[in-house]
Design a protein around this motif. Structure first.
Motif, PDB file in Angstrom:
ATOM      1  N   GLU A  68       0.828  -1.207   0.000  1.00 38.63           N
ATOM      2  CA  GLU A  68       0.000   0.000   0.000  1.00 38.63           C
ATOM      3  C   GLU A  68       0.863   1.258   0.000  1.00 38.63           C
ATOM      4  O   GLU A  68       0.569   2.223  -0.711  1.00 38.63           O
ATOM      5  CB  GLU A  68      -0.923  -0.003   1.216  1.00 38.63           C
ATOM      6  CG  GLU A  68      -1.931   1.109   1.221  1.00 38.63           C
ATOM      7  CD  GLU A  68      -2.921   1.050   0.078  1.00 38.63           C
ATOM      8  OE1 GLU A  68      -3.360   2.127  -0.363  1.00 38.63           O
ATOM      9  OE2 GLU A  68      -3.233  -0.058  -0.391  1.00 38.63           O
ATOM     10  N   ASN A  69       1.941   1.261   0.764  1.00 39.58           N
ATOM     11  CA  ASN A  69       2.859   2.411   0.776  1.00 39.58           C
ATOM     12  C   ASN A  69       3.496   2.630  -0.587  1.00 39.58           C
ATOM     13  O   ASN A  69       3.627   3.764  -1.053  1.00 39.58           O
ATOM     14  CB  ASN A  69       3.925   2.244   1.852  1.00 39.58           C
ATOM     15  CG  ASN A  69       3.385   2.452   3.246  1.00 39.58           C
ATOM     16  OD1 ASN A  69       2.363   3.087   3.443  1.00 39.58           O
ATOM     17  ND2 ASN A  69       4.074   1.901   4.235  1.00 39.58           N
ATOM     18  N   THR A  70       3.896   1.548  -1.226  1.00 42.40           N
ATOM     19  CA  THR A  70       4.486   1.640  -2.564  1.00 42.40           C
ATOM     20  C   THR A  70       3.469   2.189  -3.554  1.00 42.40           C
ATOM     21  O   THR A  70       3.783   3.093  -4.340  1.00 42.40           O
ATOM     22  CB  THR A  70       4.982   0.255  -3.025  1.00 42.40           C
ATOM     23  OG1 THR A  70       5.916  -0.244  -2.076  1.00 42.40           O
ATOM     24  CG2 THR A  70       5.632   0.334  -4.393  1.00 42.40           C
ATOM     25  N   ASN A  71       2.252   1.652  -3.522  1.00 43.39           N
ATOM     26  CA  ASN A  71       1.203   2.122  -4.434  1.00 43.39           C
ATOM     27  C   ASN A  71       0.864   3.586  -4.171  1.00 43.39           C
ATOM     28  O   ASN A  71       0.621   4.350  -5.112  1.00 43.39           O
ATOM     29  CB  ASN A  71      -0.055   1.265  -4.300  1.00 43.39           C
ATOM     30  CG  ASN A  71       0.141  -0.134  -4.849  1.00 43.39           C
ATOM     31  OD1 ASN A  71       1.035  -0.379  -5.647  1.00 43.39           O
ATOM     32  ND2 ASN A  71      -0.681  -1.060  -4.416  1.00 43.39           N
ATOM     33  N   SER A  72       0.850   3.980  -2.917  1.00 42.79           N
ATOM     34  CA  SER A  72       0.569   5.376  -2.582  1.00 42.79           C
ATOM     35  C   SER A  72       1.641   6.298  -3.156  1.00 42.79           C
ATOM     36  O   SER A  72       1.329   7.369  -3.688  1.00 42.79           O
ATOM     37  CB  SER A  72       0.500   5.560  -1.067  1.00 42.79           C
ATOM     38  OG  SER A  72      -0.602   4.885  -0.538  1.00 42.79           O
ATOM     39  N   ALA A  73       2.888   5.894  -3.045  1.00 40.20           N
ATOM     40  CA  ALA A  73       3.981   6.711  -3.585  1.00 40.20           C
ATOM     41  C   ALA A  73       3.858   6.843  -5.099  1.00 40.20           C
ATOM     42  O   ALA A  73       4.029   7.941  -5.656  1.00 40.20           O
ATOM     43  CB  ALA A  73       5.330   6.108  -3.206  1.00 40.20           C
ATOM     44  N   VAL A  74       3.548   5.752  -5.775  1.00 42.36           N
ATOM     45  CA  VAL A  74       3.406   5.789  -7.234  1.00 42.36           C
ATOM     46  C   VAL A  74       2.228   6.677  -7.624  1.00 42.36           C
ATOM     47  O   VAL A  74       2.329   7.503  -8.542  1.00 42.36           O
ATOM     48  CB  VAL A  74       3.232   4.363  -7.794  1.00 42.36           C
ATOM     49  CG1 VAL A  74       2.812   4.383  -9.251  1.00 42.36           C
ATOM     50  CG2 VAL A  74       4.516   3.571  -7.632  1.00 42.36           C
ATOM     51  N   ASN A  75       1.101   6.528  -6.916  1.00 43.24           N
ATOM     52  CA  ASN A  75      -0.073   7.340  -7.229  1.00 43.24           C
ATOM     53  C   ASN A  75       0.193   8.822  -6.970  1.00 43.24           C
ATOM     54  O   ASN A  75      -0.276   9.678  -7.724  1.00 43.24           O
ATOM     55  CB  ASN A  75      -1.278   6.868  -6.413  1.00 43.24           C
ATOM     56  CG  ASN A  75      -1.788   5.524  -6.886  1.00 43.24           C
ATOM     57  OD1 ASN A  75      -1.570   5.133  -8.025  1.00 43.24           O
ATOM     58  ND2 ASN A  75      -2.462   4.811  -6.011  1.00 43.24           N
ATOM     59  N   LEU A  76       0.944   9.127  -5.933  1.00 46.43           N
ATOM     60  CA  LEU A  76       1.289  10.513  -5.653  1.00 46.43           C
ATOM     61  C   LEU A  76       2.151  11.098  -6.771  1.00 46.43           C
ATOM     62  O   LEU A  76       1.964  12.251  -7.178  1.00 46.43           O
ATOM     63  CB  LEU A  76       2.017  10.621  -4.312  1.00 46.43           C
ATOM     64  CG  LEU A  76       2.356  12.023  -3.831  1.00 46.43           C
ATOM     65  CD1 LEU A  76       1.087  12.857  -3.647  1.00 46.43           C
ATOM     66  CD2 LEU A  76       3.136  11.959  -2.535  1.00 46.43           C
ATOM     67  N   LEU A  77       3.067  10.302  -7.286  1.00 45.12           N
ATOM     68  CA  LEU A  77       3.887  10.761  -8.420  1.00 45.12           C
ATOM     69  C   LEU A  77       3.011  11.059  -9.635  1.00 45.12           C
ATOM     70  O   LEU A  77       3.212  12.061 -10.328  1.00 45.12           O
ATOM     71  CB  LEU A  77       4.948   9.725  -8.766  1.00 45.12           C
ATOM     72  CG  LEU A  77       6.098   9.592  -7.776  1.00 45.12           C
ATOM     73  CD1 LEU A  77       7.001   8.417  -8.164  1.00 45.12           C
ATOM     74  CD2 LEU A  77       6.898  10.861  -7.705  1.00 45.12           C
TER      75      LEU A  77
END
Length: 107
Positions: free
Chosen positions: A41-50
């Motif tokens: 979830e943290n990884t996906n959040s970082a990608v979505n924020l980018l």
């Protein structure tokens, strides 16, 4: 007299110990599973924020581009007006006969 335990039969203590170990193992697996999900979830959040930042910057660039084009057009019109005025001054100063006529009419 105590009964002899059958071969392979477990005592009550062994059964409780086995159940306790099984519950601890399941808890460890659940905790590890939750940690893995959190990491994903943290990884996906970082990608979505980018992706969000990239989209937002694109919108800002388009807006800024329109503003710059308007500003360039205003500057171009202003400089053209000034250039026309200077051309008029040059044209008037290069025609001394017209200036003399104007001066003689005003006197």
């Amino acid at each position: 007299m105590a009964k002899k335990a059958k071969k392979g039969a477990k005592t009550e203590e062994e059964t409780l110990l086995f159940l306790q170990q099984k519950a601890e193992a399941e808890e460890r697996m659940l905790v590890q599973s939750l940690k893995d999900k959190l990491q994903t979830e943290n990884t996906n959040s970082a990608v979505n924020l980018l992706h969000l930042n990239e989209g937002w910057r694109s919108i800002l660039r388009q807006n800024r581009e329109a503003q710059v084009h308007k500003h360039v057009n205003v500057l171009s019109e202003t400089s053209q007006t000034q250039l026309d005025g200077l051309d008029h001054v040059i044209t008037v100063s290069s025609a001394p006969n017209v200036l003399l006529v104007v001066l003689s009419l005003t006197s």
